[in-house]
Each structure stands twice: as structure tokens, then as C-alpha cells.
Design a protein around this motif. Structure first.
Motif, PDB file in Angstrom:
ATOM      1  N   ARG A 504       0.821  -1.210   0.000  1.00 43.43           N
ATOM      2  CA  ARG A 504       0.000   0.000   0.000  1.00 43.43           C
ATOM      3  C   ARG A 504       0.856   1.262   0.000  1.00 43.43           C
ATOM      4  N   MET A 506       0.391   5.760   0.596  1.00 39.74           N
ATOM      5  CA  MET A 506      -0.468   6.920   0.856  1.00 39.74           C
ATOM      6  C   MET A 506       0.340   8.201   0.623  1.00 39.74           C
ATOM      7  N   SER A 516       0.541   7.971  13.792  1.00 34.32           N
ATOM      8  CA  SER A 516      -0.414   6.897  13.483  1.00 34.32           C
ATOM      9  C   SER A 516      -0.276   6.432  12.034  1.00 34.32           C
ATOM     10  N   TYR A 517       0.941   6.525  11.493  1.00 36.71           N
ATOM     11  CA  TYR A 517       1.100   6.241  10.063  1.00 36.71           C
ATOM     12  C   TYR A 517       0.805   4.787   9.710  1.00 36.71           C
ATOM     13  N   ARG A 518       1.107   3.853  10.615  1.00 42.30           N
ATOM     14  CA  ARG A 518       0.846   2.446  10.294  1.00 42.30           C
ATOM     15  C   ARG A 518      -0.655   2.189  10.153  1.00 42.30           C
ATOM     16  N   GLU A 519      -1.447   2.767  11.049  1.00 40.40           N
ATOM     17  CA  GLU A 519      -2.896   2.602  10.967  1.00 40.40           C
ATOM     18  C   GLU A 519      -3.449   3.247   9.694  1.00 40.40           C
ATOM     19  N   GLN A 520      -2.893   4.417   9.358  1.00 36.06           N
ATOM     20  CA  GLN A 520      -3.340   5.090   8.144  1.00 36.06           C
ATOM     21  C   GLN A 520      -2.980   4.273   6.905  1.00 36.06           C
ATOM     22  N   GLU A 522      -2.674   1.092   6.583  1.00 37.11           N
ATOM     23  CA  GLU A 522      -3.528  -0.090   6.442  1.00 37.11           C
ATOM     24  C   GLU A 522      -4.809   0.240   5.682  1.00 37.11           C
ATOM     25  N   LYS A 523      -5.236   1.507   5.772  1.00 35.61           N
ATOM     26  CA  LYS A 523      -6.477   1.935   5.111  1.00 35.61           C
ATOM     27  C   LYS A 523      -6.210   2.555   3.742  1.00 35.61           C
ATOM     28  N   ALA A 524      -4.941   2.696   3.376  1.00 34.10           N
ATOM     29  CA  ALA A 524      -4.587   3.339   2.105  1.00 34.10           C
ATOM     30  C   ALA A 524      -4.879   2.422   0.927  1.00 34.10           C
ATOM     31  N   GLU A 525      -4.844   2.994  -0.265  1.00 35.09           N
ATOM     32  CA  GLU A 525      -5.146   2.214  -1.463  1.00 35.09           C
ATOM     33  C   GLU A 525      -4.009   1.260  -1.801  1.00 35.09           C
TER      34      GLU A 525
END
Length: 809
Positions: A504, A506, A516-520, A522-525
Motif C-alpha cells: 500500500r 499513501m 499513526s502512520y501504520r494505521e493510516q 492499512e487503510k490506504a489504497e
């Protein structure tokens, strides 16, 4: 006495118009208040007139919507019933006149310039009546009675002498608050309603201020003042406290829409300061515009731009030395109402390039082709060439003429960012340098100039980080922990605008929250290398650095494209620098040619300054003759651990368990990592070396590198006896094993060697690395670099150091 002008946004809402009331009523001096139409009304009046002339009955609904907006405003702000009813009667009377004009336009399908001027005048006539009623004790004046225009070249222009006399007569005695509608005027002969052009309310206020020798002209708008750049593009832009008249005029002429440009001249002549203030933030300092600025040390004050530029080039051999060609160009354009805002001419005189707005481009080309039709027909001149999709940028500041090298710094900065300047112009006064770029690079150009000329509070470096494993994760944490310290002590902002892993990616132009980059992520394209490349290049962001914390050959394959787009590369990944020599050399040459950096210090020795030292020695004229090194922290750990009690197989297992080796230790034992590092050092030392050129003398039989990892671990103890026998032999000679990489005038080899106690490598502890450099200057006493050469933390720190070196360019 002062003149205060309030723009459309200042009378556009209940909140703003009540703020206007508070501001005016707080004044102790007599004031003349000039107001614009309610925000958006002038545009709506024009749009509705076009609907009417085209026979669109929807114009009726638009009129009613405008009427309702004015009614709603009156209901919201005028509490006194008598005042409310009197004002409503005036407003409804004006609206009825407006309905009649629109109906006439609708019936006869004709919209003359005279009718247009009459229609748009209603915006100010309506708003000024509302404000006059809102402010207790104010008196309303009709600006058409004293702002007079005359016709020149088919256009209405101000009759300055008559207007000044009428203004002085009208305001010979004035109340505490006078209310004047801006923008509108009347013809001096016919008395027909005219106007001073879009932005004319500013001009109205300036004319009145100059005619009455006011103490100050205040322009109240929706921003705190002139900004160093457009804050919608540059988030670090800030308010300029003081400007000279010349600087303000230059900024206004090049797109800064704070003040209508003709506003400045009348008050400049009378040396009346202009104060730009924010109706929504009246306590802000604002910007004062005056003749001279004290204690002004910055070479440039601000950056302005005009997007939607077309560059028209008039060229031909007949232009050389011929008098009057430029006169014909500008006369033809002026006669057709086309404004030219930039001119660039070659010293050979065979071409002149002019900048016009996109909407004027076709007409300008036609006008010039007609003007030079005979020359074009005979071949003495070429047909006009128009290039659209451009933007014009101007840097402005009176101190530029006292500061050598501004133009050089400007164009050098743009060049390093991969931005080509298509045309440029600088006047002899040196207060404005204007240049044209591809509009795709407008945002990038503005940001890099704003940053490099210290208009920004911080120098910004925009980072794309690929790989968030042990090294990448450590790097991000180091950046996060040092972020505020670097801002405070170095005025440097490390802005992480992209993060990706193998799955992924972002991107965020404003920066990613590193807490919180790891959580972000995980939701990235979903992403791949093509998506990553396109995302980075597509952002086209200034001062950008790609940081590769992977071991991927595919990711290393992106470097060439990124460098070509002026993105610097910092690589912990060894693949690119150790791949085939021609590819390595191309990367280095591309970085040099594009004015960016390709740095890979951590490819060898983690955080140790090895490659940088070699480069410094060579740059100073020294020549690297020989390199001897222990470059594998893993192998050094293994051969320091081995003993009578700890067999070879156990040391390998410990190296893996303690994180020194790769998950598959065979990568370390094969010597491939050391070979790659040696190749990199040899190349940086100035020798053409491929991995295949390295002589390999390995200590683990080839068959151990075949089969599965489980097979490897099962078979590894079979080597213990042989290693122990050899270990005892070298121990008896007071020697120790070191896996040594060597380069001697271009010849390279790696091998397991037994070194004696007199050798510099003998006491190398743990997983440390050591490099011994023999050069022409350091021939008798070679240079030693030694230290911790493995581990995610020190490798990340080395990457961080490379990033910081780019920030120091």
C-alpha cells in the motif's frame, strides 16, 4: 479624516456587515465609507443579464433570488421598524427599476454597454443604502454626482480634474460618517451611469482620499493584508507588514487581488498611506503601504502569479534593426483592448514574446497576423506562434536592486527543481523579475521560491519513504522525535508526504501524521511500483526526496525516473549502486545533471562515514590506491563468537536470534552482501568494477546454499568439527578470523583470513566494521574508519544524516 472602503465579502453576510458597523462606529475621526455590492451580487447581475438577452425566462427567478437576499439582510440587521420600512421602500424601488431594465433586455434581445453599466450599478446602490441605514447618523451620497468619466478609445475613463473638483465641493462639509457606493460613476456629458471597472470600489475610495488629502485610505477585505504568496497554494505564506507603493503595485499587477491596481496611483501622488485590514479579524496588524519602508532587509517581499497565460511570439528576420516594429505590435493590441502584462525580447531583435491572458490569446493572434499580413505573405515574418497552458510568476521587492545574485539564485533554484523558464523579463528598476513556466509547475515554482528566499518561516524538505520495516520504522520514529527540535534549531521542517510498503501507499501534500502512520497505511489504497512512481511524480512537489529503506530491485528501478524528475534519492537499498556499472554511472550522472542528490552512505557500514570520506578524499585530489575492510557485521559477530565452547553452527544461530543476520543466514554466509559493498566502495573510489569481477574465497561449501532453509540448519553442524580444527590452529598462532574485502588498484576479492595481533583488524569486536584506506596521501599510515556497522537504529541514523545533507544544500 480617513476614507474606509469595504469590499463585497465585508458586506456579504450578516456577520460581516455587523462587523463593519462596529469598525466604523469605533472611529473617532470623520470617515467616508465606500462600499461594494454584497459579495457575489455583481457576478449574479452580469449572469442574469446574459440570461435575459438570450431569452432565458429563468432570469426572473434570479432577480427574485437577489431581491430576497437583500430583504433577508435587511430583516436580519435593521431592528428599528421605521428605519426598516423606509429602507425597504428604497430597496424595492431600486429592485423594481432593475426588473424593468431586465424585462427590456429580454424583450428586445439587446444588451448594450450602456445597459450593462446601468445593470451592474444596482449592486452598489443597493448595498450602500443598507449600510447607510445600519450606521446611525450616516449620510448617503450618490457617487455618480461627483465621480465623472469621459470617453477615450471607446472606453469610459476617469476625468481626474473634474472629479477632484466635484469631490472637494461635495465634501466641503461632511458629517461624521458619509456613505458612498463604490465602482459606479457617470459620463460627464450625458450623465449616463458608467463604472470604473471590476475592483472599481477601491479606485473610488482612492480618488476620494486623494481629492480630500485624507490621512489614510483603509481597504477592508477578507484577508489580513498582502501575503508573501497565495496562501491557498503556499500554506506557509504570511502577512507582509509593510510595502512600498511600487512593491504593492507590482504585486497587484501580477495577480495579487488584494487591491485593484489603479487604486495605488492617486494616493501615492499625495503620499497618503494605504492600510489593508481584515473585516473578520480587525485586531490583526494588516499591511501598510507607503512611500518608503524602514528597516527593510529582505531582498524580495512577495511572489505573485497569473495562471492562464499565453505567450505569443512575434518573429522574423525583418524585425532586426527595423524601427517601429514593437510600436506596431503594442498599438495594434491596445487599439483592440488587449492588455499585455509581460514582454521579453531577444537582443538580436528578431523575436519579441508577449504575455497575454488565455481569453485574449486568439484575438491577439488574429490582430497581429492582420497587422503584419504583408510581411508574413512575403516571408519576412512568420505567422504568430501562441503557446498556451502557461503561468507567469513575478518576484517583487525594492531591495533586489541592492542585492547581487538574485536572478542567479532564482533561476538556479528553479533549475534544481526541474522547472524550465520559458521566458523572462526584468526592468531596469530591478523591483520585479517576471518569468513564464508551464502551468503544471506553478505550485511547485511558488513553493520552491518562497522557501529558498526565506519568505517561509521554515525550510521544507518533502519526504517519500518507501519501506517501513526495521530501518524504515526506525527512520520514521527518528524524524518524528526530532521534528520540533529541527524546526526550533534549524528552521527546518521535514514533511513526510508519502509512505509506502510492498502492498500500500499513501500520499498527502500537507504531510502525514507520523504518530499513526501504520494505521493510516492499512487503510490506504493498494499500490505497486508503477503506482508509487506515478504518485510521486504526479505530486510534482518541491524539495522532494525519495527514501528507499527496502532491499527491492523493483524499487531501485524507480531511481532513474525520479532523478529525471528532480527528486533526490537516499537509498539504504544496495541494489542500484551495486548493479551493472553503466546503470550505476547513469544514476550518478543524472543526479549531477539535474542538480539533485543520489546518496547511499548506509550501503556500506550503516552509519559510518565511509562513502562520504572516500568522496571527500577524491574531491580534494587524492587517489584511493587500496581498500581493506571488514564489511559484514554479521560475519564479524560469528567469528568473534566462535570458540571451543561455541561451535560454528551455534554462532550462526546466535547471529540470527540477535538480529545481526538476514532471516536466511545463507545470504550473509554466501558473501554476496560483502561483495556488493566492496563493489560500491571500489566504484566510489573511481574504479570500474562489476560483481562478477570480485574473486570469492568462501568458507561454506556450495551445497549448503542449495535446498531449503530447514536442510541448511539440519546440515550446518556437520561443519563444526572442521571449523574447530582450523580455529585451534590459528589460535595457536595468536590469530583471529576476519572475512576481509580487498580492492587493490581495481582488483577485488573477498576471503576469510587469519589476522595476527599486529593487524588493525585483530581487535575488531562484536558486529563492528572497519575500513582501511591507503591513498597517495595516506600511503605510509592508512586511514582507519571503525565503528558499529550493523543494526536498524544506526542504519536509520545514517539515512537521516543523508537527508539532512540535502536540507543543507
Amino acid at each position: 479624516m480617513k476614507v474606509m472602503k469595504f469590499g463585497g465579502t465585508s458586506v456579504g453576510s450578516e456577520e460581516s456587515i455587523l462587523s463593519l458597523k462596529r469598525i466604523v462606529e469605533a472611529e473617532n475621526d470623520d470617515v467616508i465609507v465606500v462600499v461594494s455590492a454584497l459579495g457575489g451580487i455583481t457576478d449574479k447581475l452580469i449572469e442574469t443579464s446574459k440570461m435575459a438577452v438570450n431569452g432565458n425566462e429563468g432570469y426572473v427567478d434570479e432577480i427574485e433570488a437577489m431581491a430576497q437576499r437583500h430583504h433577508n439582510m435587511i430583516d436580519a440587521i435593521i431592528a428599528d421598524k421605521d428605519k426598516h420600512d423606509r429602507l425597504l421602500a428604497i430597496i424595492d424601488g431600486l429592485l423594481e427599476q432593475l426588473r424593468s431594465i431586465y424585462y427590456g433586455v429580454y424583450l428586445i434581445r439587446d444588451l448594450s454597454e450602456k445597459t450593462k453599466a446601468a445593470i451592474v450599478s444596482y449592486g452598489e446602490r443597493l448595498s450602500s443604502q443598507i449600510v447607510a441605514t445600519l450606521i446611525d447618523g450616516s449620510r448617503w451620497y450618490d457617487s455618480r454626482e461627483f465621480i465623472k468619466t469621459t470617453q477615450k478609445h471607446g472606453k469610459h475613463v476617469l476625468d481626474s480634474e473634474l472629479t477632484q473638483r466635484l469631490v472637494r465641493e461635495t465634501f466641503a462639509e461632511i458629517p461624521k460618517v458619509s456613505l458612498v457606493p463604490g465602482f459606479i460613476s457617470s459620463d460627464e456629458c450625458s450623465g449616463e451611469t458608467t463604472n470604473l471597472g471590476r475592483g472599481g470600489s477601491d479606485y473610488t475610495a482612492a480618488i476620494i482620499a486623494a481629492s480630500l488629502n485624507a490621512e489614510v485610505l483603509e481597504i477592508w477585505t477578507d484577508v489580513d493584508g498582502f501575503m508573501t504568496a497565495d496562501p491557498r497554494v503556499i500554506h506557509t505564506a504570511y502577512t507582509i507588514n509593510e510595502l512600498s507603493y511600487i512593491e504593492a503595485m507590482e504585486l497587484c499587477n501580477f495577480g495579487a487581488k488584494v487591491i485593484y491596481p489603479p487604486t495605488i496611483y492617486p494616493v501615492c501622488v499625495k503620499n497618503i498611506p494605504i492600510m489593508v485590514k481584515n473585516t473578520f479579524n480587525p485586531d490583526a496588524q494588516g499591511t501598510v503601504i507607503k512611500a518608503t519602508v524602514d528597516n527593510d532587509k529582505k531582498p524580495i517581499k512577495g511572489i505573485s502569479s497569473i495562471n492562464g497565460t499565453t505567450l505569443i511570439t512575434v518573429t522574423g528576420l525583418s524585425m532586426v534593426g527595423v524601427i517601429g516594429v514593437n510600436r506596431r505590435i503594442f498599438t495594434a493590441l491596445a487599439d483592440n483592448g488587449i492588455s499585455v502584462f509581460m514582454v521579453s525580447q531577444a537582443s538580436s531583435e528578431n523575436s519579441t514574446s508577449i504575455g497575454v491572458r488565455d481569453e485574449d490569446a486568439d484575438e491577439a493572434v488574429n490582430v497581429l497576423n492582420r497587422e503584419f499580413a504583408k510581411e508574413i505573405q512575403t516571408g519576412a515574418m512568420f505567422p504568430m506562434h501562441a503557446e498556451s497552458g502557461l503561468a507567469t510568476i513575478a518576484i517583487v521587492g525594492e531591495n533586489m536592486k541592492h542585492t547581487p545574485g538574485i536572478a542567479g539564485k532564482l533561476f538556479g533554484t528553479l533549475g534544481r527543481s526541474g522547472i524550465s523558464v520559458i521566458a523572462c523579463a526584468q526592468g531596469a528598476s530591478e523591483t520585479n523579475i517576471s518569468f513564464v513556466v508551464d502551468s503544471r509547475f506553478l505550485r511547485k515554482s511558488l513553493n520552491v521560491i518562497h522557501d529558498s528566499f526565506f519568505l517561509s518561516e521554515y525550510n521544507v524538505l518533502n519526504l517519500f519513504i518507501c519501506g517501513i520495516g526495521t530501518v524504515g520504522g526506525n527512520l520514521i520514529e527518528q524524524i518524528r522525535s526530532q521534528y520540533e527540535e529541527l524546526k526550533r534549531t534549524r528552521r527546518l521542517k521535514l514533511n513526510v508526504v508519502g509512505i509506502s510498503n510492498s502492498k500500500r501507499a499513501m500520499f498527502s501534500r500537507d504531510g502525514i501524521d507520523l504518530s499513526s502512520y501504520r494505521e493510516q497505511l492499512e487503510k490506504a489504497e493498494p499500490s505497486n511500483v508503477d503506482h508509487l512512481r506515478n504518485g510521486i511524480i504526479g505530486m510534482n512537489i518541491f524539495n522532494s526526496v525519495f527514501v528507499d529503506c527496502t532491499a527491492s530491485g523493483e524499487v531501485a528501478g524507480l531511481y532513474q525516473a525520479l532523478l529525471e524528475h528532480n527528486v533526490s534519492v537516499v537509498a539504504a537499498n544496495k541494489v542500484a549502486a551495486s548493479s551493472d556499472y553503466d546503470s550505476y554511472l547513469k544514476l550518478k550522472e543524472t543526479a549531477l545533471r539535474r542538480g539533485v542528490k543520489f546518496l547511499f552512505e548506509t550501503n556500506v557500514g550503516a552509519g559510518l562515514p565511509i562513502i562520504g570520506t572516500i568522496n571527500d578524499l577524491r574531491s580534494s585530489g587524492d587517489k584511493i590506491l587500496k581498500i581493506e575492510a571488514v564489511l559484514s557485521g554479521t560475519l564479524n559477530f560469528i567469528f568473534n563468537e566462535i570458540s571451543a565452547d561455541v561451535p560454528f553452527s551455534e554462532t550462526v544461530r546466535r547471529a540470527k536470534e540477535q538480529g545481526y543476520s538476514e532471516p536466511d543466514p545463507r545470504i550473509d554466509l554466501s558473501g554476496k552482501d560483502v561483495v556488493r559493498k566492496l563493489v560500491i566502495l571500489a566504484r566510489e573510489a573511481g574504479y570500474k568494477v562489476e560483481q562478477e569481477d570480485v574473486e570469492k574465497h568462501l568458507f561454506v561449501p556450495d551445497e549448503f546454499f542449495k535446498g531449503s532453509i530447514d536442510d541448511f540448519w539440519r546440515n550446518l553442524p556437520s561443519l563444526d568439527a572442521g571449523f574447530e580444527s582450523r580455529r585451534k590452529a590459528i589460535e595457536a598462532d595468536n590469530k583471529r578470523w576476519r572475512f576481509v574485502a580487498k580492492m587493490d588498484r581495481g582488483r577485488t576479492s573477498v576471503s576469510l583470513e587469519a589476522v595476527g595481533s599486529d593487524h588493525p583488524f585483530y581487535n575488531l569486536e562484536g558486529s563492528n566494521n572497519i575500513i582501511m584506506l591507503t591513498t597517495e596521501r595516506y600511503r605510509e599510515y592508512p586511514m582507519l574508519i571503525q565503528g558499529y556497522g550493523a543494526g536498524a537504529g544506526v542504519t536509520a541514523a545514517g539515512v537521516f544524516a543523508n537527508i539532512m545533507s540535502i536540507a543543507n544544500i
